[in-house]
Design a protein around this motif. Sequence first.
Motif, PDB file in Angstrom:
ATOM      1  N   ARG A 167       0.750  -1.166  -0.007  1.00 27.41           N
ATOM      2  CA  ARG A 167      -0.041   0.013   0.180  1.00 27.41           C
ATOM      3  C   ARG A 167       0.837   1.394   0.043  1.00 27.41           C
ATOM      4  NH1 ARG A 167      -3.157   1.944   3.214  1.00 27.41           N
ATOM      5  NH2 ARG A 167      -4.472   2.929   1.521  1.00 27.41           N
ATOM      6  N   GLU A 168       2.157   1.287   0.287  1.00 28.03           N
ATOM      7  CA  GLU A 168       3.146   2.129  -0.055  1.00 28.03           C
ATOM      8  C   GLU A 168       2.923   2.892  -1.380  1.00 28.03           C
ATOM      9  OE1 GLU A 168       6.991   1.974   1.604  1.00 28.03           O
ATOM     10  OE2 GLU A 168       6.135   0.970   3.476  1.00 28.03           O
ATOM     11  N   ILE A 169       2.770   1.862  -2.136  1.00 24.20           N
ATOM     12  CA  ILE A 169       2.582   1.963  -3.708  1.00 24.20           C
ATOM     13  C   ILE A 169       1.268   2.417  -4.086  1.00 24.20           C
ATOM     14  CG2 ILE A 169       3.081   1.258  -6.064  1.00 24.20           C
ATOM     15  CD1 ILE A 169       5.373  -0.585  -5.053  1.00 24.20           C
ATOM     16  N   THR A 170       0.311   1.750  -3.906  1.00 27.16           N
ATOM     17  CA  THR A 170      -1.108   1.530  -4.208  1.00 27.16           C
ATOM     18  C   THR A 170      -1.948   2.704  -3.700  1.00 27.16           C
ATOM     19  OG1 THR A 170      -1.698  -0.139  -2.717  1.00 27.16           O
ATOM     20  CG2 THR A 170      -1.143  -0.848  -4.813  1.00 27.16           C
ATOM     21  N   SER A 171      -1.613   3.071  -2.234  1.00 23.19           N
ATOM     22  CA  SER A 171      -2.354   4.245  -2.121  1.00 23.19           C
ATOM     23  C   SER A 171      -2.124   5.408  -2.594  1.00 23.19           C
ATOM     24  CB  SER A 171      -1.980   4.152  -0.380  1.00 23.19           C
ATOM     25  OG  SER A 171      -0.776   4.516  -0.004  1.00 23.19           O
ATOM     26  N   VAL A 172      -0.730   5.629  -2.802  1.00 26.49           N
ATOM     27  CA  VAL A 172      -0.282   6.811  -3.592  1.00 26.49           C
ATOM     28  C   VAL A 172      -0.887   6.680  -5.147  1.00 26.49           C
ATOM     29  CG1 VAL A 172       1.828   7.942  -4.574  1.00 26.49           C
ATOM     30  CG2 VAL A 172       1.971   6.997  -2.165  1.00 26.49           C
ATOM     31  N   LEU A 173      -1.032   5.712  -5.560  1.00 23.00           N
ATOM     32  CA  LEU A 173      -1.678   5.747  -6.871  1.00 23.00           C
ATOM     33  C   LEU A 173      -2.841   5.984  -6.976  1.00 23.00           C
ATOM     34  CD1 LEU A 173       0.047   2.626  -8.585  1.00 23.00           C
ATOM     35  CD2 LEU A 173       0.112   4.926  -9.572  1.00 23.00           C
ATOM     36  N   SER A 174      -3.637   5.414  -5.859  1.00 22.14           N
ATOM     37  CA  SER A 174      -5.133   5.809  -5.564  1.00 22.14           C
ATOM     38  C   SER A 174      -5.427   7.372  -5.494  1.00 22.14           C
ATOM     39  CB  SER A 174      -5.700   4.969  -4.617  1.00 22.14           C
ATOM     40  OG  SER A 174      -6.940   5.384  -4.439  1.00 22.14           O
ATOM     41  N   ALA A 175      -4.361   8.049  -4.666  1.00 21.47           N
ATOM     42  CA  ALA A 175      -4.681   9.395  -4.505  1.00 21.47           C
ATOM     43  C   ALA A 175      -4.133  10.112  -5.733  1.00 21.47           C
ATOM     44  CB  ALA A 175      -3.667   9.790  -3.323  1.00 21.47           C
ATOM     45  N   ILE A 176      -3.391   9.581  -6.612  1.00 20.60           N
ATOM     46  CA  ILE A 176      -3.049  10.410  -8.046  1.00 20.60           C
ATOM     47  C   ILE A 176      -4.258  10.308  -8.781  1.00 20.60           C
ATOM     48  CG2 ILE A 176      -1.593  10.290  -9.849  1.00 20.60           C
ATOM     49  CD1 ILE A 176       0.625   9.332  -8.144  1.00 20.60           C
ATOM     50  N   ILE A 177      -4.854   9.064  -8.762  1.00 21.06           N
ATOM     51  CA  ILE A 177      -5.776   9.023  -9.916  1.00 21.06           C
ATOM     52  C   ILE A 177      -6.835  10.021  -9.443  1.00 21.06           C
ATOM     53  CG2 ILE A 177      -7.715   7.248 -10.404  1.00 21.06           C
ATOM     54  CD1 ILE A 177      -5.871   5.322 -10.216  1.00 21.06           C
ATOM     55  N   HIS A 178      -7.398  10.117  -7.991  1.00 20.46           N
ATOM     56  CA  HIS A 178      -8.398  10.983  -7.767  1.00 20.46           C
ATOM     57  C   HIS A 178      -8.051  12.467  -7.947  1.00 20.46           C
ATOM     58  CE1 HIS A 178      -9.802   7.357  -5.182  1.00 20.46           C
ATOM     59  NE2 HIS A 178     -11.045   7.990  -5.389  1.00 20.46           N
ATOM     60  N   PHE A 179      -6.891  12.711  -7.913  1.00 19.76           N
ATOM     61  CA  PHE A 179      -6.308  14.038  -8.159  1.00 19.76           C
ATOM     62  C   PHE A 179      -6.502  14.637  -9.606  1.00 19.76           C
ATOM     63  CE2 PHE A 179      -2.480  16.979  -8.733  1.00 19.76           C
ATOM     64  CZ  PHE A 179      -3.418  18.195  -8.560  1.00 19.76           C
ATOM     65  N   VAL A 180      -6.107  13.586 -10.543  1.00 19.18           N
ATOM     66  CA  VAL A 180      -5.968  13.838 -11.853  1.00 19.18           C
ATOM     67  C   VAL A 180      -7.268  13.885 -12.515  1.00 19.18           C
ATOM     68  CG1 VAL A 180      -5.229  12.759 -14.123  1.00 19.18           C
ATOM     69  CG2 VAL A 180      -3.555  12.686 -12.168  1.00 19.18           C
ATOM     70  N   GLU A 181      -8.241  13.198 -11.654  1.00 17.57           N
ATOM     71  CA  GLU A 181      -9.793  13.406 -12.049  1.00 17.57           C
ATOM     72  C   GLU A 181     -10.388  14.564 -11.933  1.00 17.57           C
ATOM     73  OE1 GLU A 181     -11.550  10.042 -10.195  1.00 17.57           O
ATOM     74  OE2 GLU A 181     -11.381   8.716 -11.753  1.00 17.57           O
ATOM     75  N   SER A 182      -9.947  15.531 -11.246  1.00 16.39           N
ATOM     76  CA  SER A 182     -10.412  16.686 -10.764  1.00 16.39           C
ATOM     77  C   SER A 182     -10.325  17.728 -11.872  1.00 16.39           C
ATOM     78  CB  SER A 182      -9.802  17.214  -9.474  1.00 16.39           C
ATOM     79  OG  SER A 182      -8.552  17.624  -9.785  1.00 16.39           O
ATOM     80  N   PRO A 183     -11.371  18.764 -12.122  1.00 18.81           N
ATOM     81  CA  PRO A 183     -11.121  19.477 -13.317  1.00 18.81           C
ATOM     82  C   PRO A 183     -10.003  20.653 -12.989  1.00 18.81           C
ATOM     83  CG  PRO A 183     -13.466  19.295 -12.551  1.00 18.81           C
ATOM     84  CD  PRO A 183     -12.509  18.659 -11.605  1.00 18.81           C
ATOM     85  N   SER A 184      -9.581  20.801 -11.922  1.00 16.84           N
ATOM     86  CA  SER A 184      -8.565  21.708 -11.665  1.00 16.84           C
ATOM     87  C   SER A 184      -7.228  21.210 -12.182  1.00 16.84           C
ATOM     88  CB  SER A 184      -8.561  22.237 -10.302  1.00 16.84           C
ATOM     89  OG  SER A 184      -8.507  21.197  -9.286  1.00 16.84           O
ATOM     90  N   PHE A 185      -7.149  19.857 -12.404  1.00 14.67           N
ATOM     91  CA  PHE A 185      -5.891  19.396 -12.385  1.00 14.67           C
ATOM     92  C   PHE A 185      -5.270  19.995 -14.128  1.00 14.67           C
ATOM     93  CE2 PHE A 185      -3.245  15.920 -14.860  1.00 14.67           C
ATOM     94  CZ  PHE A 185      -2.243  15.913 -13.783  1.00 14.67           C
ATOM     95  N   SER A 186      -3.976  20.308 -14.186  1.00 16.73           N
ATOM     96  CA  SER A 186      -3.471  20.832 -15.440  1.00 16.73           C
ATOM     97  C   SER A 186      -2.574  19.733 -16.220  1.00 16.73           C
ATOM     98  CB  SER A 186      -2.614  21.973 -15.073  1.00 16.73           C
ATOM     99  OG  SER A 186      -1.786  22.409 -16.217  1.00 16.73           O
ATOM    100  N   ALA A 187      -2.792  19.617 -17.401  1.00 20.68           N
ATOM    101  CA  ALA A 187      -2.058  18.693 -18.414  1.00 20.68           C
ATOM    102  C   ALA A 187      -0.229  18.946 -18.038  1.00 20.68           C
ATOM    103  CB  ALA A 187      -2.406  19.071 -19.789  1.00 20.68           C
ATOM    104  N   SER A 188      -0.051  20.017 -17.792  1.00 19.59           N
ATOM    105  CA  SER A 188       1.466  20.276 -17.672  1.00 19.59           C
ATOM    106  C   SER A 188       2.011  19.659 -16.296  1.00 19.59           C
ATOM    107  CB  SER A 188       1.727  21.909 -17.438  1.00 19.59           C
ATOM    108  OG  SER A 188       1.067  22.648 -16.394  1.00 19.59           O
ATOM    109  N   TRP A 189       1.044  19.368 -15.213  1.00 20.18           N
ATOM    110  CA  TRP A 189       1.625  18.634 -14.160  1.00 20.18           C
ATOM    111  C   TRP A 189       1.622  17.065 -14.264  1.00 20.18           C
ATOM    112  CZ3 TRP A 189      -2.529  21.317 -10.508  1.00 20.18           C
ATOM    113  CH2 TRP A 189      -2.328  22.831 -10.771  1.00 20.18           C
ATOM    114  N   THR A 190       1.270  16.539 -15.380  1.00 21.55           N
ATOM    115  CA  THR A 190       1.050  14.931 -15.503  1.00 21.55           C
ATOM    116  C   THR A 190       2.624  14.432 -15.316  1.00 21.55           C
ATOM    117  OG1 THR A 190      -0.631  15.134 -16.984  1.00 21.55           O
ATOM    118  CG2 THR A 190       0.445  13.161 -17.137  1.00 21.55           C
ATOM    119  N   LEU A 191       3.536  14.782 -16.169  1.00 17.85           N
ATOM    120  CA  LEU A 191       5.026  14.229 -16.194  1.00 17.85           C
ATOM    121  C   LEU A 191       5.734  14.399 -14.931  1.00 17.85           C
ATOM    122  CD1 LEU A 191       5.971  14.892 -19.773  1.00 17.85           C
ATOM    123  CD2 LEU A 191       4.776  12.826 -18.998  1.00 17.85           C
TER     124      LEU A 191
END
Length: 753
Positions: free
Chosen positions: A426-450
């Motif tokens: 879960r040190e890996i999967t919990s972070v990935l889950s948090a990233i997915i929820h953040f990327v799904e938000s409208p305020s996420f910018s494409a420039s922040w992906t990489l």
Amino acid sequence: MAGRAKKTIQYLFSPNDDPNRAVCPNEGCNFSLPYKNNCVNATNAAKHIVLQCPKASDGQRYDIANDHRGSEAIADAIALNKIPYKDPNFIAGVAAVASGAATVSPSPPSKKQRKFLQGSMMSHATTSREMGPALRDNLALNLMAFMAYHALPFTVADSPRLKKYVQMLLPGYTPPGDFTMREKFLPKLFNSTVSGVQDVWDACSLEYPFRTLAGDGVKTAGGDVFNMTEASGNLVVFVRLKRTPNTTLDGEWYANTIEAEMKHRANAAKVEIHMIFCAIALDNVSVNLRAFRILQQRHPWIIAVGCRAHLFDLVIEDVFKRIDEFQAILDEVRAAVRFIKDHSRVNKLWTTILNGGRTVVLFPETRFAYGDLMLERFFNNRSALYDLINHDDWADTTRSTNRNLTSNFEDTVNNPALFTKIKGLREITSVLSAIIHFVESPSFSASWTLPLFLSLGRLLEDWIRRDRNFSSEAKTELKNTYLRRWNGSGNFVGVFNPSLVVASVLDPNIHCLGFFSKLPLGLPTIQYDSIMRSELGRFCSTLFFSDPDESYNAATHEFKALLLAGLSRTKWAKLLESYKARIMPFIQEATGVANALSLKPLDLIGLMKKHFSLYQAKMDWMLMGRDEEHGVGALAVIAMRYLCIQAQTADVERANKANKVIHTKARFSLKETTTHVLLYCYHNLRLLEKYEENGARAFSSATFVSANHEEESDDDDGDDDNSVVSVMDETATETTEEADDAEVSTDTNEEEA
């Protein structure tokens, strides 16, 4: 009715010593009225002030004596909330509105005035057999808005319970029926919603000059459909529903559908397509990738991005499905949770032991982010699970269950090594889950992906070095999975996209921190020269520049300057320093060192949410583009497009869910155009509600004013402020208009490329 008329006279006239009479409020006039013959005297009170009072001002002398509705006109004006409540010439204002001589904007009424308004409206509705057409249409339109907002079927309008309820509120008024609502008031509601959405885009045109058109498909009771939204930053508008034909679809159909929608928007606004849209976003499936290629051949300036939220979801799927040791953990926990869920007596005892605590969850097999939630709940309930199998009633509870299943469940709960591995995984999967929820938000910018993906790579690099619970083969496979997902190989869709590299370079929030200076896990060095030629070259064949060759050379020169350290001749260096000075203290607070490469993904997400500002970045690019001496004019035009990219389709998926709420099996026969109109109103009425409450601030990402701008305003005596105003004016003229009606669109089955 007598009581309401008495209150009307009390409101129009001043209190008097005699409790049975009221006097004129104008000083020096001794006219008074009794409370008997109430309805007549209520009208006479208004007529006296307007027509007969010798002390009335000129503003009060509006002649309504010949108005055929008399006091009913006053009641209509009150009911429509068109009265200047705090105006001293209250009755004059009423008379003006009633006679059509004036339109008055109301001030908020007091508690006493609200009671008076309710009484007056009820009195009018009770005494008048027929309301004015304006009021009747207004009531019906609001009822239609209520039905569309809550996805209620048209048959609700024919409900006898609804009619009884309305007549309790407004005696004498009956709302329109099913047919009238659908044929008359739904189009009116649609047109008013379209107009309201256009007002929102106009209000936000400075911060969001360009939009991303996103699309996704869904299966509904009425068949497969393809929905589209247009978005920029926090502002997301549903635009189109298109039913897909009953044939196997290819990239050509999707490309034609998207191109038709873009042209429809451009024709409505009477501008070129590239003045409205900067990018398109679809899911990462093979048919959509073919649509990307077709559209970029037709329109080289289009920036095509696959959904980044989908890509991060594929990463967590890789972790759970492609690495045997990780999949074994997930399967074992899933079997234990299913044992609890599938046996009612076990589940009942489990609920008793939890005593209101958070229970375990069983994740859907296609939603791997929920797999992490299942591991989290299972790990957090380890003591309750141990209490379950050691409970006095456990043997009796499991008497009728399969012995092998019960034994396997007990072995799982009694396995401390499993819980240790869950904690490590879960040190890996919990972070990935948090990233997915953040990327799904409208305020996420494409420039922040990489930068976010690189931060994940550094986390994996550190985890592989520290972990002692998993085999070296599992760690090697984890590393290889990450590397394949970076560039994309075989059946893997890559996270790396040249457009996202350029977007990150042009975003000062990212550029100032040097995220690309050192890549994790042996990722290959980014070839900026080839990326620059392919990305900037796409704009030279469009109408952005009067001299394409000269502008291309200028843009490439400016882009190279941004990548180098020696930037003293441009404002870019000073700008980066101001961003760095603002952001670095927060990085140091999170990591203990002033080094962005040390940021863990969760710290980086917090930094992006609270301290990155795309709004300010866009304003800074506008100012640099206006600076003729040290500016980057050619590149500034392009930078605005990259900073407006919306790199996810989660908002379209939300529209897909709304589509299922509207087009149910019970409403199977809804026409395509009707479904589109209902979905448009359902989604965008919520947007307009936010706008009415908070204005353009409801969608803004503005969070700070850079120190750089404060210094410039002091040094240049406000020249930059003037340039901002002129840039705002120019941008506002280039923003597009919302189309006032809509055609229809849709989707097919997906397969990963």
